[in-house]
Scaffold this motif. Structure first.
Motif, PDB file in Angstrom:
ATOM      1  N   PRO A   1       0.808  -1.213   0.000  1.00  0.00           N
ATOM      2  CA  PRO A   1       0.000   0.000   0.000  1.00  0.00           C
ATOM      3  C   PRO A   1       0.849   1.274   0.000  1.00  0.00           C
ATOM      4  N   TYR A   2       1.920   1.275   0.753  1.00  0.00           N
ATOM      5  CA  TYR A   2       2.834   2.412   0.754  1.00  0.00           C
ATOM      6  C   TYR A   2       4.130   1.926   0.135  1.00  0.00           C
ATOM      7  N   TYR A   3       4.453   2.414  -1.011  1.00  0.00           N
ATOM      8  CA  TYR A   3       5.539   1.889  -1.834  1.00  0.00           C
ATOM      9  C   TYR A   3       6.886   1.879  -1.109  1.00  0.00           C
ATOM     10  N   TYR A   4       7.181   2.910  -0.306  1.00  0.00           N
ATOM     11  CA  TYR A   4       8.489   3.018   0.313  1.00  0.00           C
ATOM     12  C   TYR A   4       8.582   2.328   1.670  1.00  0.00           C
ATOM     13  N   ASP A   5       7.530   1.661   2.103  1.00  0.00           N
ATOM     14  CA  ASP A   5       7.532   0.954   3.369  1.00  0.00           C
ATOM     15  C   ASP A   5       8.309  -0.351   3.205  1.00  0.00           C
ATOM     16  N   VAL A   6       9.373  -0.525   3.996  1.00  0.00           N
ATOM     17  CA  VAL A   6      10.188  -1.738   3.889  1.00  0.00           C
ATOM     18  C   VAL A   6       9.643  -2.867   4.741  1.00  0.00           C
ATOM     19  N   GLY A   7       8.689  -2.594   5.621  1.00  0.00           N
ATOM     20  CA  GLY A   7       8.029  -3.634   6.390  1.00  0.00           C
ATOM     21  C   GLY A   7       8.801  -4.125   7.596  1.00  0.00           C
ATOM     22  N   GLY A   8       9.885  -3.500   8.007  1.00  0.00           N
ATOM     23  CA  GLY A   8      10.665  -3.965   9.129  1.00  0.00           C
ATOM     24  C   GLY A   8      10.303  -3.242  10.417  1.00  0.00           C
ATOM     25  N   HIS A   9       9.044  -3.200  10.797  1.00  0.00           N
ATOM     26  CA  HIS A   9       8.633  -2.459  11.994  1.00  0.00           C
ATOM     27  C   HIS A   9       8.776  -3.293  13.213  1.00  0.00           C
TER      28      HIS A   9
END
Length: 63
Positions: A55-63
């Motif tokens: 959904p958010y292109y620049y989100d790397v998903g490492g939260h």
């Protein structure tokens, strides 16, 4: 009530009436760019190979 016709549409309609030889060239151009044979197996292969976009292109998903 009359239907609206844009100036461009009117121009093209009148142009084609005055230049009927352009009809064949128009159809040739359409066949070149738009009328392509469809291959169902190829479409399925491309759909399966599609990578989902986050959904958010620049989100790397490492939260």
């Amino acid at each position: 009530m009359a239907m609206y016709e844009s100036e461009h549409t009117r121009f093209m309609r009148e142009w084609m009436e005055k230049h009927p030889e352009q009809r064949e060239q128009q159809q040739t151009g359409r066949a070149l760019w738009w009328d392509k044979p469809q291959d169902v197996a190829e479409q399925q292969r491309l759909a399966q190979a599609r990578v989902p976009v986050k959904p958010y292109y620049y989100d790397v998903g490492g939260h």
